[in-house]
Design a protein around this motif. Structure first.
Motif, PDB file in Angstrom:
ATOM      1  N   CYS A  19       0.947  -1.279   0.043  1.00  0.00           N
ATOM      2  CA  CYS A  19      -0.132   0.045  -0.158  1.00  0.00           C
ATOM      3  C   CYS A  19       0.783   1.199   0.008  1.00  0.00           C
ATOM      4  O   CYS A  19       1.672   1.252   0.827  1.00  0.00           O
ATOM      5  N   ASP A  54      -0.513   4.344   0.338  1.00  0.00           N
ATOM      6  CA  ASP A  54      -1.509   5.667   0.541  1.00  0.00           C
ATOM      7  C   ASP A  54      -0.514   6.643   1.383  1.00  0.00           C
ATOM      8  O   ASP A  54      -0.939   7.820   1.247  1.00  0.00           O
ATOM      9  N   GLU A  57     -11.872   4.518  -1.585  1.00  0.00           N
ATOM     10  CA  GLU A  57     -11.685   4.648  -0.099  1.00  0.00           C
ATOM     11  C   GLU A  57     -13.009   4.950   0.541  1.00  0.00           C
ATOM     12  O   GLU A  57     -13.323   4.684   1.609  1.00  0.00           O
ATOM     13  N   HIS A  89      -7.387   4.136  -2.273  1.00  0.00           N
ATOM     14  CA  HIS A  89      -6.025   3.639  -1.842  1.00  0.00           C
ATOM     15  C   HIS A  89      -5.172   3.306  -3.167  1.00  0.00           C
ATOM     16  O   HIS A  89      -5.840   2.956  -4.199  1.00  0.00           O
ATOM     17  N   ILE A 131      -2.096   0.730  -4.543  1.00  0.00           N
ATOM     18  CA  ILE A 131      -1.658  -0.626  -4.374  1.00  0.00           C
ATOM     19  C   ILE A 131      -1.064  -1.230  -5.471  1.00  0.00           C
ATOM     20  O   ILE A 131      -1.291  -0.855  -6.641  1.00  0.00           O
ATOM     21  N   GLN A 153      -8.026   1.678   5.203  1.00  0.00           N
ATOM     22  CA  GLN A 153      -6.927   0.711   4.994  1.00  0.00           C
ATOM     23  C   GLN A 153      -6.926  -0.269   5.427  1.00  0.00           C
ATOM     24  O   GLN A 153      -6.607  -1.446   4.936  1.00  0.00           O
ATOM     25  N   MET A 192      -7.008  -4.181   3.716  1.00  0.00           N
ATOM     26  CA  MET A 192      -5.819  -4.962   3.966  1.00  0.00           C
ATOM     27  C   MET A 192      -6.253  -6.360   4.563  1.00  0.00           C
ATOM     28  O   MET A 192      -5.643  -7.313   4.280  1.00  0.00           O
TER      29      MET A 192
END
Length: 151
Positions: A12, A14, A58, A85, A87, A121, A125
């Motif tokens: 991630c 972010d 998000e 987000h 990725i 987040q 995940m």
């Protein structure tokens, strides 16, 4: 099929997001795409990312309805605000395969908020996945990408 959570296969980014207000963007017009939660919302004079990434919404109503894809590929040079987000995947997961898988996955159990749906987040995940072998993922995503390109 290998059972895992998104955090096992995703990296991630972010922490690299930088939101810009409409007024700030008005003074920074340029060639680079500026992404919001779902789509490009503007073009500006600089970029934060260069490569291929998966953008996952998000927040927003679409997290509940999933009328549009919640995960979209972004490649090249671009900027992302704090509503998506960002990725990349490790060697156990094909990025394009993950896009298709997430867009077919019921994420309602991971979304919080009543007035404004949100996929934190931490929740993102923790999304449970079943992944075939990486070579099979690549074959599947190649076929799906070819079909998508024709559409």
């Amino acid at each position: 099929m290998k059972k895992c959570v998104l955090g096992d296969v995703a990296i991630c980014h972010d922490n690299r997001r930088v939101p810009l207000s409409a007024a700030q963007r008005a003074n920074r017009k340029g060639p680079y795409r500026y992404y919001g939660a779902q789509v490009v919302i503007d073009h500006i004079d600089d970029y934060l990312f260069d490569g291929e990434y998966l953008l996952i919404a998000e927040d927003g109503e679409n997290l509940r309805s999933q009328k549009q894809d919640i995960a979209n590929l972004a490649s090249g040079k671009f900027w992302v605000n704090n509503h998506a987000h960002i990725i990349q995947t490790n060697d156990a997961c094909d990025l394009r395969y993950l896009k298709y898988l997430l867009n077919l996955t019921d994420i309602s159990g991971y979304v919080t908020g009543s007035a404004q749906p949100k996929l934190s987040q931490e929740s993102m995940m923790g999304i449970r996945l079943s992944l075939p072998d990486i070579s099979d993922q690549r074959k599947i995503s190649a076929v799906l990408s070819a079909i998508e390109d024709k559409i």
